[in-house]
Every structure is written in structure tokens, then in C-alpha cells.
Design a protein around this motif. Structure first.
Motif, PDB file in Angstrom:
ATOM      1  N   PHE A 194       0.834  -1.209   0.000  1.00  0.00           N
ATOM      2  CA  PHE A 194       0.000   0.000   0.000  1.00  0.00           C
ATOM      3  C   PHE A 194       0.864   1.252   0.000  1.00  0.00           C
ATOM      4  O   PHE A 194       0.642   2.181  -0.771  1.00  0.00           O
ATOM      5  CB  PHE A 194      -0.912   0.008   1.232  1.00  0.00           C
ATOM      6  N   LEU A 195       1.889   1.290   0.870  1.00  0.00           N
ATOM      7  CA  LEU A 195       2.708   2.487   0.985  1.00  0.00           C
ATOM      8  C   LEU A 195       3.534   2.706  -0.269  1.00  0.00           C
ATOM      9  O   LEU A 195       3.733   3.836  -0.711  1.00  0.00           O
ATOM     10  CB  LEU A 195       3.616   2.375   2.214  1.00  0.00           C
ATOM     11  N   ILE A 196       4.009   1.607  -0.880  1.00  0.00           N
ATOM     12  CA  ILE A 196       4.762   1.738  -2.128  1.00  0.00           C
ATOM     13  C   ILE A 196       3.864   2.307  -3.219  1.00  0.00           C
ATOM     14  O   ILE A 196       4.260   3.186  -3.977  1.00  0.00           O
ATOM     15  CB  ILE A 196       5.350   0.377  -2.553  1.00  0.00           C
ATOM     16  N   ARG A 197       2.595   1.812  -3.284  1.00  0.00           N
ATOM     17  CA  ARG A 197       1.671   2.353  -4.285  1.00  0.00           C
ATOM     18  C   ARG A 197       1.394   3.819  -4.019  1.00  0.00           C
ATOM     19  O   ARG A 197       1.260   4.618  -4.932  1.00  0.00           O
ATOM     20  CB  ARG A 197       0.357   1.557  -4.277  1.00  0.00           C
ATOM     21  N   TRP A 198       1.303   4.193  -2.734  1.00  0.00           N
ATOM     22  CA  TRP A 198       1.036   5.595  -2.402  1.00  0.00           C
ATOM     23  C   TRP A 198       2.160   6.486  -2.886  1.00  0.00           C
ATOM     24  O   TRP A 198       1.940   7.534  -3.474  1.00  0.00           O
ATOM     25  CB  TRP A 198       0.862   5.743  -0.895  1.00  0.00           C
ATOM     26  N   ILE A 199       3.414   6.062  -2.668  1.00  0.00           N
ATOM     27  CA  ILE A 199       4.550   6.879  -3.080  1.00  0.00           C
ATOM     28  C   ILE A 199       4.613   6.963  -4.596  1.00  0.00           C
ATOM     29  O   ILE A 199       4.908   8.015  -5.165  1.00  0.00           O
ATOM     30  CB  ILE A 199       5.854   6.310  -2.498  1.00  0.00           C
ATOM     31  N   SER A 200       4.297   5.867  -5.284  1.00  0.00           N
ATOM     32  CA  SER A 200       4.294   5.922  -6.745  1.00  0.00           C
ATOM     33  C   SER A 200       3.231   6.881  -7.244  1.00  0.00           C
ATOM     34  O   SER A 200       3.398   7.536  -8.263  1.00  0.00           O
ATOM     35  CB  SER A 200       4.060   4.522  -7.327  1.00  0.00           C
ATOM     36  N   ALA A 215      -1.805  -4.597   8.083  1.00  0.00           N
ATOM     37  CA  ALA A 215      -2.908  -3.666   7.898  1.00  0.00           C
ATOM     38  C   ALA A 215      -3.388  -3.186   9.255  1.00  0.00           C
ATOM     39  O   ALA A 215      -3.369  -3.913  10.234  1.00  0.00           O
ATOM     40  CB  ALA A 215      -4.056  -4.355   7.152  1.00  0.00           C
ATOM     41  N   ALA A 216      -3.846  -1.927   9.291  1.00  0.00           N
ATOM     42  CA  ALA A 216      -4.081  -1.276  10.574  1.00  0.00           C
ATOM     43  C   ALA A 216      -5.465  -1.540  11.123  1.00  0.00           C
ATOM     44  O   ALA A 216      -6.455  -1.252  10.478  1.00  0.00           O
ATOM     45  CB  ALA A 216      -3.901   0.225  10.413  1.00  0.00           C
ATOM     46  N   PRO A 217      -5.549  -2.072  12.354  1.00  0.00           N
ATOM     47  CA  PRO A 217      -6.846  -2.135  13.020  1.00  0.00           C
ATOM     48  C   PRO A 217      -7.197  -0.766  13.561  1.00  0.00           C
ATOM     49  O   PRO A 217      -6.325   0.061  13.807  1.00  0.00           O
ATOM     50  CB  PRO A 217      -6.587  -3.123  14.164  1.00  0.00           C
ATOM     51  N   ALA A 218      -8.481  -0.510  13.751  1.00  0.00           N
ATOM     52  CA  ALA A 218      -8.902   0.791  14.252  1.00  0.00           C
ATOM     53  C   ALA A 218      -8.533   0.932  15.711  1.00  0.00           C
ATOM     54  O   ALA A 218      -8.467  -0.031  16.465  1.00  0.00           O
ATOM     55  CB  ALA A 218     -10.411   0.952  14.072  1.00  0.00           C
ATOM     56  N   SER A 219      -8.283   2.183  16.121  1.00  0.00           N
ATOM     57  CA  SER A 219      -7.999   2.454  17.514  1.00  0.00           C
ATOM     58  C   SER A 219      -9.300   2.503  18.296  1.00  0.00           C
ATOM     59  O   SER A 219     -10.383   2.353  17.746  1.00  0.00           O
ATOM     60  CB  SER A 219      -7.259   3.788  17.639  1.00  0.00           C
ATOM     61  N   SER A 221      -7.860   6.383   8.830  1.00  0.00           N
ATOM     62  CA  SER A 221      -8.646   5.437   9.626  1.00  0.00           C
ATOM     63  C   SER A 221      -8.840   4.110   8.900  1.00  0.00           C
ATOM     64  O   SER A 221      -9.447   3.192   9.438  1.00  0.00           O
ATOM     65  CB  SER A 221     -10.014   6.046   9.966  1.00  0.00           C
ATOM     66  N   TYR A 222      -8.329   4.009   7.670  1.00  0.00           N
ATOM     67  CA  TYR A 222      -8.436   2.756   6.918  1.00  0.00           C
ATOM     68  C   TYR A 222      -7.364   2.752   5.840  1.00  0.00           C
ATOM     69  O   TYR A 222      -6.786   3.792   5.509  1.00  0.00           O
ATOM     70  CB  TYR A 222      -9.818   2.624   6.268  1.00  0.00           C
ATOM     71  N   TYR A 223      -7.095   1.568   5.287  1.00  0.00           N
ATOM     72  CA  TYR A 223      -6.176   1.426   4.168  1.00  0.00           C
ATOM     73  C   TYR A 223      -6.890   0.676   3.057  1.00  0.00           C
ATOM     74  O   TYR A 223      -7.413  -0.415   3.262  1.00  0.00           O
ATOM     75  CB  TYR A 223      -4.909   0.666   4.583  1.00  0.00           C
ATOM     76  N   ASP A 224      -6.939   1.281   1.887  1.00  0.00           N
ATOM     77  CA  ASP A 224      -7.619   0.683   0.740  1.00  0.00           C
ATOM     78  C   ASP A 224      -6.578   0.002  -0.141  1.00  0.00           C
ATOM     79  O   ASP A 224      -5.742   0.663  -0.753  1.00  0.00           O
ATOM     80  CB  ASP A 224      -8.363   1.773  -0.036  1.00  0.00           C
ATOM     81  N   ASP A 225      -6.632  -1.324  -0.204  1.00  0.00           N
ATOM     82  CA  ASP A 225      -5.669  -2.078  -1.002  1.00  0.00           C
ATOM     83  C   ASP A 225      -6.086  -2.201  -2.467  1.00  0.00           C
ATOM     84  O   ASP A 225      -5.369  -2.803  -3.263  1.00  0.00           O
ATOM     85  CB  ASP A 225      -5.478  -3.483  -0.419  1.00  0.00           C
ATOM     86  N   ARG A 268     -11.643  12.209   3.920  1.00  0.00           N
ATOM     87  CA  ARG A 268     -11.977  12.690   2.582  1.00  0.00           C
ATOM     88  C   ARG A 268     -10.690  12.743   1.767  1.00  0.00           C
ATOM     89  O   ARG A 268      -9.848  13.620   1.964  1.00  0.00           O
ATOM     90  CB  ARG A 268     -12.650  14.062   2.650  1.00  0.00           C
ATOM     91  N   GLU A 269     -10.553  11.791   0.867  1.00  0.00           N
ATOM     92  CA  GLU A 269      -9.340  11.701   0.060  1.00  0.00           C
ATOM     93  C   GLU A 269      -9.320  12.794  -1.009  1.00  0.00           C
ATOM     94  O   GLU A 269     -10.364  13.262  -1.463  1.00  0.00           O
ATOM     95  CB  GLU A 269      -9.249  10.331  -0.599  1.00  0.00           C
TER      96      GLU A 269
END
Length: 319
Positions: free
Chosen positions: A7-13, A80-84, A217-221, A289-290
Motif C-alpha cells: 500500500f505504501l509503495i503504491r502511495w509513493i508511486s 494492515a491497521a486495526p482501528a484504535s 482510519s483505513y487502508y484501501d488495497d 476525505r481523500e
């Protein structure tokens, strides 16, 4: 649990794609764990990250930034991140591999206040309440210590991963406040179009800060939504033809092409640089809001009766 690293690699790209529209992003060897980035075409845009043909200095700066961040990400392996507990922020201890600290959680909650201020700023700017807009630069500058402290506290070590992420976060903070200064200048002249562009750049860089900082608050794969529309008639999406009736600022739109096809939002700026791109603030999802930069031809104006963008439902404290 799915790995957070892709996910983070895609974000940086994606960041690099915004500054260099045509590029190739390839993974390097497993042994080295380093990714390589090859730029094939680069077009200069005032709102881009500073990529310019024929400029060795700017190209080297871009390459340095890419290498530092990608080198840091290469060593990242988290889940992947669970919610707090409050449901708004991911569990930083799980996402970043650092001990849970009350200080970090408190800073994250303070940063969330910037999101609220940005929504209120959008409302006041689009309603041309210049008397209110001119108060935001001072308000937002007060968050400089919060952003700086969070950056250093969330990624405190000398490991390549932490160093790379600190560089990325500091870069986004710098661009955010540079855009804020442009907003202040545009506000003093009551130059609405310039103010829209400055605000959209602020929103874009702050959105990137939240992503890299693990504050979503979430990660979209999902790589692309277009596969979900395979075999579905284009008539299923109802919108005005962007070629005949292009979207403008404040228009409610639906994205008709690209990886975010089918998502809805509001246009917050149209770049005047000839790129034919606009900035869309997507509708709220799980509190976030992305921000997307897309061709105007991909943003179709929604037809029929629509609910207003939710920022216009935020009551003013003084009213």
C-alpha cells in the motif's frame, strides 16, 4: 493480515505520478529489497512537486527524494491497521511497529483538528466569506509544532525506514505551509481562482501527510475500481458529458474513468496551467476525505437533485 508495505509503495508511486504523469515503477531484486524508479516523461506544472525537463538540479532533487523514501519503504514490513479505540485512527503501535505512547495518540488527535479546520476553510472560501478566510493562516500555523513533534515522535530512530518517512513528512509539511502562504496572498487580493488552487494544494499535501503518517482510519488495497465496472454499461453512471459541460469549482462530480471510477466528490480547484487537470475532494468515507488530481474529462457533473457537500452543513461557531 495483509502487508501494509505494498500500500505504501503504491502511495509513493502515486505522489511521483502527480509530478511526472508518465513513469514506470518497478520492484528491484528481493535480495536488495530496493525499488527502482524510471522516469520516461516529465511535464512541468506549477502545482507539481518540482519536476522539470532539462533541469539537472531539479531532476537530482526529485531522484534524491524518491530514493530516500523508497529506500526507507523497502525495509518496511507491517500489517494492515486495526482501528484504535476511538475508531478514527489506526493503532500506531501495530502499524508503525513502535511502542504505544500516549503522547503520540494525543498528537494524532490534535492533527485531526486540522482536518476540521480544512473543511471549515473550504466552506468559507466557497461562500466567499473573505472576512473569515483571512483568519485561517494564523490558526493553521499554530499547528506547526504539533506536526513537527508528531513526525519526530512517530519515527524517532535512525533506521533507514524512519529516516525516509521523516523526510517525506517534512516535505509535505513544507509544501502545505507554502500553499497556505499563497492562500493568504490570494485572500488579501480577493483572487478567488488563485485561492481555490492554493487551498487545493494545501488539501493535497495534508492528505499525503496523513497517509504517510499512518493517520488514515483505513487502508484501501484496491488498485483500481475499473474492474468492478467491466461488463456494465456506461449508462449505469448518470452524469453530464465532461466534453460538452466540463466541471468547475463547487460542482458535485462522479469520477467516470481511472482507478477511482464510480467515486463521488466535489471539485475544489481547476488548474489554470493548461494541464486540464482538476482537484476533487472525495465524499467522506470512515471519517476521511481523500484528495485526487484527475483530468477534467474524468470528472462528470452529477445530474438530478443532490445533497450539498457536507462542509456546507457544518455550523459556524459564531452563528
Amino acid at each position: 493480515m495483509r502487508s501494509f508495505r505494498p500500500f505504501l509503495i503504491r502511495w509513493i508511486s502515486t505522489i511521483l505520478a502527480l509530478s511526472c504523469p508518465t513513469y514506470a515503477f518497478h520492484h528491484g531484486s528481493v535480495a536488495s529489497g530496493i525499488s527502482t524508479f524510471h522516469t520516461t516523461t516529465c511535464e512541468m506544472q506549477p502545482q507539481s512537486l518540482g519536476c522539470s525537463d532539462g533541469s539537472e538540479r531539479q531532476a537530482s532533487r526529485r531522484d534524491f527524494f524518491a530514493k530516500v523514501v523508497l529506500a526507507g519503504v523497502a525495509g518496511l514490513s507491517v500489517q494492515a491497521a486495526p482501528a484504535s479505540a476511538d475508531g478514527r485512527f489506526p493503532d500506531l503501535a501495530t502499524v508503525m511497529g513502535i511502542p504505544t505512547k500516549r503522547k503520540i495518540v494525543g498528537l494524532a488527535q490534535k492533527i485531526q483538528k486540522i482536518t476540521v479546520a480544512m473543511d471549515e476553510l473550504q466552506r468559507d472560501l466557497m461562500q466567499e466569506r473573505w472576512d473569515l478566510v483571512e483568519t485561517y493562516p494564523e490558526q493553521l500555523r499554530s499547528f506547526v509544532p504539533v506536526l513537527t513533534t508528531y513526525t519526530d515522535s512517530a519515527y524517532p530512530s535512525d533506521e533507514p525506514t524512519d529516516k525516509g518517512l521523516r523526510v517525506a513528512l517534512r516535505y509535505e509539511v513544507g509544501r502545505f505551509f507554502a500553499s497556505l502562504e499563497r492562500l493568504r496572498q490570494a485572500t488579501s487580493r480577493k483572487a478567488l481562482d488563485q485561492a481555490y488552487v492554493a487551498y487545493s494544494d494545501m488539501a493535497l499535501h495534508f492528505d499525503r501527510y496523513l497517509r504517510v503518517g499512518g493517520l488514515y482510519s483505513y487502508y484501501d488495497d484496491s488498485i483500481s475500481n475499473e474492474k468492478y465496472f467491466a461488463g456494465i454499461s456506461e449508462d449505469a453512471l448518470v452524469y453530464s458529458d465532461p466534453r460538452k459541460d466540463p466541471a468547475e469549482v463547487r460542482d458535485l462530480v462522479i469520477l467516470t474513468k481511472g482507478p477511482d471510477k464510480g467515486k463521488t466528490g466535489i471539485v475544489i480547484a481547476v488548474y489554470p496551467d493548461g494541464s486540464k487537470n482538476c482537484v476533487v475532494k472525495l465524499d467522506r468515507f470512515k471519517g476521511m476525505r481523500e484528495i485526487r488530481v484527475v483530468p477534467v474529462a474524468w470528472a462528470g457533473k452529477r445530474l438530478g437533485e443532490q445533497d450539498p457537500d457536507d462542509v456546507f452543513l457544518i455550523p459556524r461557531k459564531s452563528e
